[in-house]
Design a protein around this motif. Structure first.
Motif, short mmCIF file in Angstrom:
data_model
loop_
_atom_site.label_atom_id
_atom_site.label_comp_id
_atom_site.label_asym_id
_atom_site.label_seq_id
_atom_site.Cartn_x
_atom_site.Cartn_y
_atom_site.Cartn_z
N LEU A 1 1.19 -1.05 -0.22
CA LEU A 1 -0.10 -0.26 -0.16
C LEU A 1 0.26 1.50 0.14
N ILE A 2 1.10 1.32 -0.69
CA ILE A 2 1.22 2.81 -0.60
C ILE A 2 0.49 3.87 -2.44
N ARG A 3 0.72 5.36 -1.67
CA ARG A 3 0.31 5.89 -2.41
C ARG A 3 1.00 7.71 -2.67
N ARG A 4 0.52 8.47 -4.11
CA ARG A 4 0.74 9.71 -4.06
C ARG A 4 1.42 10.34 -2.73
N GLU A 5 0.67 10.69 -1.71
CA GLU A 5 0.83 11.64 -0.48
C GLU A 5 2.08 10.74 0.23
N HIS A 6 2.27 9.49 0.15
CA HIS A 6 3.83 8.50 0.92
C HIS A 6 4.94 9.36 0.08
N VAL A 7 4.98 9.72 -0.93
CA VAL A 7 6.24 10.05 -1.56
C VAL A 7 6.29 11.63 -1.70
N ALA A 8 7.85 11.70 -0.77
CA ALA A 8 7.88 13.92 -1.24
C ALA A 8 8.13 13.66 -2.23
N GLY A 9 7.58 15.04 -2.60
CA GLY A 9 8.41 15.84 -3.99
C GLY A 9 6.99 14.77 -5.00
N PHE A 10 6.29 13.97 -4.85
CA PHE A 10 5.69 13.13 -6.21
C PHE A 10 4.24 14.53 -5.77
N TYR A 11 3.76 13.86 -7.36
CA TYR A 11 2.74 15.38 -8.17
C TYR A 11 1.08 14.67 -7.62
N ALA A 12 0.57 15.99 -7.46
CA ALA A 12 -0.84 15.03 -6.11
C ALA A 12 -1.44 15.68 -7.64
N ARG A 13 -2.80 15.50 -7.09
CA ARG A 13 -4.25 15.61 -7.71
C ARG A 13 -5.27 16.61 -6.92
N ARG A 14 -5.66 17.48 -7.87
CA ARG A 14 -6.17 18.59 -7.22
C ARG A 14 -7.19 18.43 -7.44
N PRO A 15 -8.13 18.39 -6.08
CA PRO A 15 -9.74 17.53 -5.87
C PRO A 15 -11.14 18.83 -6.56
N ILE A 16 -10.25 19.46 -7.85
CA ILE A 16 -11.43 19.63 -8.42
C ILE A 16 -12.56 19.68 -9.22
N TRP A 17 -12.10 17.58 -9.19
CA TRP A 17 -13.18 17.00 -9.64
C TRP A 17 -14.47 16.94 -8.62
N LEU A 18 -13.99 17.55 -7.22
CA LEU A 18 -15.49 17.29 -5.92
C LEU A 18 -16.65 18.23 -6.21
N MET A 19 -15.47 19.32 -7.46
CA MET A 19 -16.77 20.78 -8.11
C MET A 19 -17.58 20.59 -8.83
N GLU A 20 -18.83 21.55 -8.32
CA GLU A 20 -19.77 21.35 -9.34
C GLU A 20 -19.61 22.34 -10.81
N ASN A 21 -20.54 21.86 -11.07
CA ASN A 21 -20.41 23.25 -12.13
C ASN A 21 -18.62 23.53 -13.10
N LEU A 22 -17.79 22.48 -13.42
CA LEU A 22 -17.11 22.61 -13.80
C LEU A 22 -17.04 22.92 -15.49
N SER A 23 -16.33 23.74 -16.01
CA SER A 23 -16.35 24.54 -17.47
C SER A 23 -15.59 22.82 -17.99
N ILE A 24 -15.88 22.54 -19.16
CA ILE A 24 -15.52 21.74 -20.03
C ILE A 24 -14.15 22.43 -20.71
N GLU A 25 -13.11 23.21 -20.44
CA GLU A 25 -12.17 24.19 -21.25
C GLU A 25 -11.94 23.89 -19.42
#
Length: 322
Positions: A78-102
């Motif tokens: 069990l190893i994920r992004r948050e377990h690795v220093a300097g590793f890229y993270a995913r911004r949780p914008i998919w939780l937002m409503e009314n996201l524009s297609i752009e």
């Protein structure tokens, strides 16, 4: 307090690198399916492409798991992004409503760019020929996804793309332009009578400015809350209430302040002359917006707005002079 230490990527074993890649592919597939869900109603072709990208992420995950089993067995650490220093993270914008297609396209392109860089680095980190081959292939595949996400419309049939662009334009008009236009009309017209009545009743520019400021801000707050409360946007497709309320409230306030600000000038007639000029600029701007976005014939829009505004202005002057 417990301090969580994070591993450096260079310190990970090949087993841990593969486990990290498997978890990352699983996360990205879920995100793409969430994007597809957001886009399904209004942009079905783009939603289909994101579904296909999610399936490809699942295929990548399957290949990685098969390679992991062949080399290291059944138990995946069990190893994920948050377990690795300097590793890229995913911004949780998919939780937002009314996201524009752009916004979704830009985020997807960034996701694939990050993933491609990770696989390039991971391939260099590996000493196993089969692992290097798969990771190199994945780096190229993610780079292809980046180009797909950046120019998503290029993979959509022209008629569907035109339809999606029409839907996006309609949502922009319903969410921002229509409430903003209503606010600008209300702020520009409804504040005319109190401002010019105060001007001609008192002859005091500072008092007139205060009346105009109060009328503009009060009208903006009222229009903003009224617009936000009038419709939750779920059935009408008019967008989030807070967006419509913000557009209406801000434009109402600006519409009133336009002809209130000249009364910061101490000379009464100079301030009044400039205020009247500003009024007619505002009214013609409203007519132009109606023609451009609401497809109202310009002459009809100009007649309605300018004539109505002129009558309200005259009423304010007459009341104040009397």
């Amino acid at each position: 307090m417990v301090t969580l230490s994070r591993r450096r990527f260079s310190d990970l074993s090949e087993k841990e690198v593969l486990a990290l890649a498997i978890a990352s592919e699983e996360d990205d597939g879920r995100i793409y399916r969430t994007y597809a869900m957001h886009l399904h109603a209004d942009f079905p072709e783009s939603a289909r492409i994101f579904e296909e990208m999610a399936k490809e992420e699942e295929d990548h995950r399957t290949r990685l798991i098969e390679l992991f089993r062949a080399r290291f067995g059944e138990t995946i650490p069990l190893i994920r992004r948050e377990h690795v220093a300097g590793f890229y993270a995913r911004r949780p914008i998919w939780l937002m409503e009314n996201l524009s297609i752009e916004r979704i396209r830009a985020e997807a392109a960034m996701m694939e760019r990050d993933a491609s860089a990770f696989y390039h680095k991971a391939a260099q980190h590996s000493s196993d020929a089969q692992t290097r081959k798969l990771l190199g292939w994945l780096a190229a595949a993610e780079a292809g996804h980046e180009r797909l996400a950046t120019d998503l419309t290029g993979n959509i049939p022209e008629d569907a793309r035109d339809e999606e662009e029409a839907v996006a334009k309609r949502k922009f008009i319903l969410t921002w332009v229509q409430p903003g236009l209503a606010g600008l009309m209300d702020g520009s017209v409804s504040t005319l009578a109190p401002i010019f009545a105060a001007a001609f009743a008192t002859g005091d520019t500072w008092q007139t400015f205060l009346v105009g400021l109060a009328a503009s801000v009060g009208a903006g707050i009222s229009m903003g809350f009224t617009e936000a409360a009038s419709d939750d946007g779920e059935l009408s497709g008019r967008g989030a209430p807070w967006k419509r309320g913000l557009a209406s409230g801000v434009m109402t306030t600006l519409g009133g302040l336009g002809h209130a600000l000249p009364y910061l000038i101490p000379d009464f007639w100079t301030a009044t002359t400039i205020a009247i000029i500003v009024v007619f600029i505002e009214l013609w701007a409203i007519a132009w917006i109606q023609k451009t976005y609401m497809e109202t014939p310009f002459l009809r829009a100009a007649l309605q707005v300018v004539l109505g505004g002129g009558l309200v202005l005259a009423a304010g002057v007459l009341i104040g002079s009397g």
